[in-house]
Motif scaffolding. Structure first.
Motif, PDB file in Angstrom:
ATOM      1  N   UNK A   1     -18.444  16.639  -0.225  1.00  0.00           N
ATOM      2  CA  UNK A   1     -19.752  16.079  -0.615  1.00  0.00           C
ATOM      3  C   UNK A   1     -20.203  14.831   0.141  1.00  0.00           C
ATOM      4  N   UNK A   2     -19.351  13.865   0.329  1.00  0.00           N
ATOM      5  CA  UNK A   2     -19.729  12.598   0.961  1.00  0.00           C
ATOM      6  C   UNK A   2     -18.726  12.226   2.041  1.00  0.00           C
ATOM      7  N   UNK A   3     -19.152  11.420   3.020  1.00  0.00           N
ATOM      8  CA  UNK A   3     -18.211  10.969   4.059  1.00  0.00           C
ATOM      9  C   UNK A   3     -17.041  10.183   3.453  1.00  0.00           C
ATOM     10  N   UNK A   4     -15.835  10.483   3.892  1.00  0.00           N
ATOM     11  CA  UNK A   4     -14.638   9.776   3.415  1.00  0.00           C
ATOM     12  C   UNK A   4     -14.384   8.492   4.194  1.00  0.00           C
ATOM     13  N   UNK A   5     -14.757   8.495   5.466  1.00  0.00           N
ATOM     14  CA  UNK A   5     -14.470   7.333   6.318  1.00  0.00           C
ATOM     15  C   UNK A   5     -14.980   6.018   5.723  1.00  0.00           C
ATOM     16  N   UNK A   6     -16.233   5.943   5.267  1.00  0.00           N
ATOM     17  CA  UNK A   6     -16.696   4.666   4.710  1.00  0.00           C
ATOM     18  C   UNK A   6     -15.910   4.235   3.469  1.00  0.00           C
ATOM     19  N   UNK A   7     -15.500   5.187   2.663  1.00  0.00           N
ATOM     20  CA  UNK A   7     -14.744   4.857   1.452  1.00  0.00           C
ATOM     21  C   UNK A   7     -13.414   4.221   1.830  1.00  0.00           C
ATOM     22  N   UNK A   8     -12.698   4.863   2.736  1.00  0.00           N
ATOM     23  CA  UNK A   8     -11.383   4.353   3.142  1.00  0.00           C
ATOM     24  C   UNK A   8     -11.531   3.047   3.912  1.00  0.00           C
ATOM     25  N   UNK A   9     -12.494   2.985   4.825  1.00  0.00           N
ATOM     26  CA  UNK A   9     -12.615   1.819   5.689  1.00  0.00           C
ATOM     27  C   UNK A   9     -13.059   0.578   4.908  1.00  0.00           C
ATOM     28  N   UNK A  10     -13.857   0.746   3.870  1.00  0.00           N
ATOM     29  CA  UNK A  10     -14.243  -0.424   3.073  1.00  0.00           C
ATOM     30  C   UNK A  10     -13.034  -1.001   2.328  1.00  0.00           C
ATOM     31  N   UNK A  11     -12.123  -0.137   1.941  1.00  0.00           N
ATOM     32  CA  UNK A  11     -10.862  -0.581   1.342  1.00  0.00           C
ATOM     33  C   UNK A  11     -10.080  -1.425   2.357  1.00  0.00           C
ATOM     34  N   UNK A  12      -9.985  -0.937   3.581  1.00  0.00           N
ATOM     35  CA  UNK A  12      -9.261  -1.658   4.647  1.00  0.00           C
ATOM     36  C   UNK A  12      -9.927  -3.008   4.933  1.00  0.00           C
ATOM     37  N   UNK A  13     -11.242  -3.008   5.057  1.00  0.00           N
ATOM     38  CA  UNK A  13     -11.979  -4.241   5.339  1.00  0.00           C
ATOM     39  C   UNK A  13     -11.721  -5.276   4.248  1.00  0.00           C
ATOM     40  N   UNK A  14     -11.823  -4.849   3.006  1.00  0.00           N
ATOM     41  CA  UNK A  14     -11.607  -5.766   1.881  1.00  0.00           C
ATOM     42  C   UNK A  14     -10.193  -6.343   1.911  1.00  0.00           C
ATOM     43  N   UNK A  15      -9.216  -5.508   2.210  1.00  0.00           N
ATOM     44  CA  UNK A  15      -7.823  -5.992   2.225  1.00  0.00           C
ATOM     45  C   UNK A  15      -7.586  -6.975   3.363  1.00  0.00           C
ATOM     46  N   UNK A  16      -8.171  -6.725   4.523  1.00  0.00           N
ATOM     47  CA  UNK A  16      -8.004  -7.643   5.652  1.00  0.00           C
ATOM     48  C   UNK A  16      -8.661  -8.987   5.346  1.00  0.00           C
ATOM     49  N   UNK A  17      -9.877  -8.951   4.820  1.00  0.00           N
ATOM     50  CA  UNK A  17     -10.568 -10.197   4.483  1.00  0.00           C
ATOM     51  C   UNK A  17      -9.839 -10.948   3.367  1.00  0.00           C
ATOM     52  N   UNK A  18      -9.358 -10.223   2.366  1.00  0.00           N
ATOM     53  CA  UNK A  18      -8.652 -10.881   1.268  1.00  0.00           C
ATOM     54  C   UNK A  18      -7.322 -11.456   1.741  1.00  0.00           C
ATOM     55  N   UNK A  19      -6.657 -10.764   2.643  1.00  0.00           N
ATOM     56  CA  UNK A  19      -5.410 -11.280   3.211  1.00  0.00           C
ATOM     57  C   UNK A  19      -5.662 -12.602   3.927  1.00  0.00           C
ATOM     58  N   UNK A  20      -6.705 -12.644   4.737  1.00  0.00           N
ATOM     59  CA  UNK A  20      -7.060 -13.871   5.455  1.00  0.00           C
ATOM     60  C   UNK A  20      -7.394 -14.991   4.468  1.00  0.00           C
ATOM     61  N   UNK A  21      -8.185 -14.665   3.453  1.00  0.00           N
ATOM     62  CA  UNK A  21      -8.554 -15.640   2.427  1.00  0.00           C
ATOM     63  C   UNK A  21      -7.303 -16.215   1.759  1.00  0.00           C
TER      64      UNK A  21
END
Length: 164
Positions: free
Chosen positions: A14-34
């Motif tokens: 139904x919907x693209x999976x890439x944005x779902x997975x990649x937003x998880x990765x982005x959030x984790x990288x930013x939170x790790x830096x924070x």
């Protein structure tokens, strides 16, 4: 070969999976830096542990995001105007995967040897990572909101040969 049954977005689901997975990765990288910055400034070593595990999971998940992205890019029927942005997004994505894996390995060594502090050099490299991830987000945003990859009217126009 085999044929995938594709929906109106040119996807087998139904919907693209890439944005779902990649937003998880982005959030984790930013939170790790924070967490690293907060731990560095406050001296709270528990933040370093949170940072490490977020970065570790992100370094595994980024490869899942790339696999989904490569699959979906192959199904997107990119037209000429989108190809340079899609190619740059792909190259930076693979480069980021290597960079995240490398920085995670470095972070692991820091965690083992100096678990109570983070070197300023690491924070500098992590800042470069944040900048690269932000640029990659910009490119991904353009692919959807400017070029309309996997957006129904754009997919239809590409199938009808209107876009080239």
């Amino acid at each position: 070969m085999f044929n995938l049954l594709l929906n109106s977005r040119n996807l087998p689901y139904p919907d693209p999976l890439h944005p779902i997975i990649v937003h998880f990765v982005i959030a984790m990288i930013f939170f790790s830096f924070f967490c690293d910055v907060v731990g560095y400034v406050t001296g709270n070593i528990k933040m370093f542990e949170v940072s490490f595990w977020n970065l570790f999971v992100a370094s595994v998940s980024i490869f899942l995001a790339i696999i989904a992205g490569q699959f979906e890019a192959g199904l997107s029927q990119p037209y000429e105007a989108v190809k340079p942005v899609l190619n740059l997004h792909t190259i930076i994505g693979w480069s980021l995967a290597g960079f995240v894996a490398t920085i995670t390995a470095w972070r692991f060594v820091i965690r083992i040897h100096h678990f109570k502090k983070i070197p300023p050099a690491y924070l500098g490299v992590a800042t470069v990572l944040i900048i690269l991830v932000s640029f990659q987000v910009y490119l991904g945003t353009r692919l959807v909101w400017v070029y309309g990859l996997h957006i129904e009217p754009v997919v239809q126009a590409a199938k009808e040969g209107i876009l080239q």
